[in-house]
Design an enzyme around this catalytic site. Structure first.
Site, PDB file in Angstrom:
ATOM      1  N   VAL A 182      45.201  39.290  36.479  1.00  0.00           N
ATOM      2  CA  VAL A 182      45.076  38.009  35.783  1.00  0.00           C
ATOM      3  C   VAL A 182      43.885  38.108  34.834  1.00  0.00           C
ATOM      4  O   VAL A 182      42.742  38.167  35.262  1.00  0.00           O
ATOM      5  CB  VAL A 182      44.889  36.852  36.777  1.00  0.00           C
ATOM      6  N   ASP A 183      44.167  38.138  33.557  1.00  0.00           N
ATOM      7  CA  ASP A 183      43.132  38.330  32.537  1.00  0.00           C
ATOM      8  C   ASP A 183      42.923  37.028  31.769  1.00  0.00           C
ATOM      9  O   ASP A 183      43.786  36.612  30.992  1.00  0.00           O
ATOM     10  CB  ASP A 183      43.550  39.456  31.593  1.00  0.00           C
TER      11      ASP A 183
END
Length: 305
Positions: A182-183
């Site tokens: 999850v960026d």
């Protein structure tokens, strides 16, 4: 044998200062240098007690325990018992970690066994093999920096793995399973539909796609050309994006039927999303093969997994 007490004390002061500084770094505390120096001064004074007959009671384990509490209080202060106790335990952990690393490195380079006239001979003393001061002066900073770098690396890895999720991408009868990161920095969206764009590492998952589809995805200019039709050709999208130092870039993406995200004991089903196809490795260590858009984790109904 001459013992230079001032030299021994100075070395211990420097080492104690570095141990307390490393403890403060691991605690994420901004400790003033004068407090570190005061704590190191108190800790180094313990060496003087060993040469004063009237203070031999200080070698008692209970007195050592109390003395270490004093060092931690002076250096890091006392706010709550729990935080103080954690700080005290971490101080011991750092001390044993550095000391253990020094002794391990020392015995690694030692040769305690020789062959004399066809017989194996070992040498040892009742108190172990003494460590030279030169080895301590050179080895201590090396072990200190090595320990700090390893702990920082472990912390970074833990943060990364706290942000990992299991992803299943369904396209017709094909399901692609991947581990995703999850960026929060990924803000790529399709300008036409507003759908968030996740990134898939095609160096790992290329086998899940038809060869004709891969050929068209790699050559954007062939989209409008006549040729072999592919059953997923209608799912292809071109998403413009801007990278650092590069403008007017284009990314091939595919429209999936749905994306199932499993993270922290919950499952999310996302249908309004595009899967960007990256033909370059996105993680050199293959810890993850997919990058999620943060918008994919919000505004969707979650179910317990």
């Amino acid at each position: 044998m001459a013992v230079y007490l001032d030299v021994i004390w100075l070395l211990n002061f420097c080492f104690d200062y570095m141990l307390l500084a490393l403890t403060g770094i691991l605690l994420k505390k901004q400790v003033k240098k004068r407090r570190l120096a005061t704590g190191a001064l108190i800790a180094s004074c313990y060496v003087l007690f060993l040469f004063v007959p009237a203070l031999t009671f200080m070698v008692n384990p209970f007195m050592k325990l109390l003395y270490s509490l004093l060092i931690v209080v002076v250096t890091f202060g006392f706010t709550r018992f729990r935080s103080f106790f954690q700080c005290w335990l971490l101080f011991y952990f750092v001390t044993f970690m550095i000391g253990g690393g020094m002794m391990g490195a020392h015995y690694f380079f030692q040769k305690d066994m020789t062959v004399f006239n066809g017989a194996v001979a070992t040498q040892s003393t009742g108190f172990g093999d003494p460590v030279s001061w030169l080895f301590v002066l050179v080895g201590f900073p090396i072990v200190w920096f090595f320990s700090k770098r390893r702990v920082d690396h472990l912390e970074t890895t833990r943060i990364h793995f706290d942000q990992l999720a299991e992803v299943s991408i369904r396209i017709d009868d094909v399901t692609i399973s991947a581990k995703a990161l999850v960026d929060s920095g990924n803000q790529l969206q399709d300008p036409l539909s507003g759908s968030p764009v996740m990134i898939l590492d095609m160096t790992v998952h290329e086998a899940n796609f038809p060869p004709s589809f891969i050929q068209k995805a790699k050559n954007i200019t062939e989209f409008q050309e006549e040729g072999e039709e592919d059953r997923w050709e209608h799912r292809l999208r071109i998403v413009p994006f801007r990278a650092v130092g590069q403008d007017h870039q284009f990314l091939c993406a595919v429209k999936p039927d749905e994306v199932l995200i499993s993270m922290e004991g919950r499952s999310l089903t996302v249908k309004k999303v595009l899967v960007g196809l990256s033909f370059h490795t996105i993680s050199g260590e293959k810890d993850y093969t997919c990058i999620l858009h943060p918008k994919m984790l919000t505004g969707h109904k979650a179910t317990a997994s």
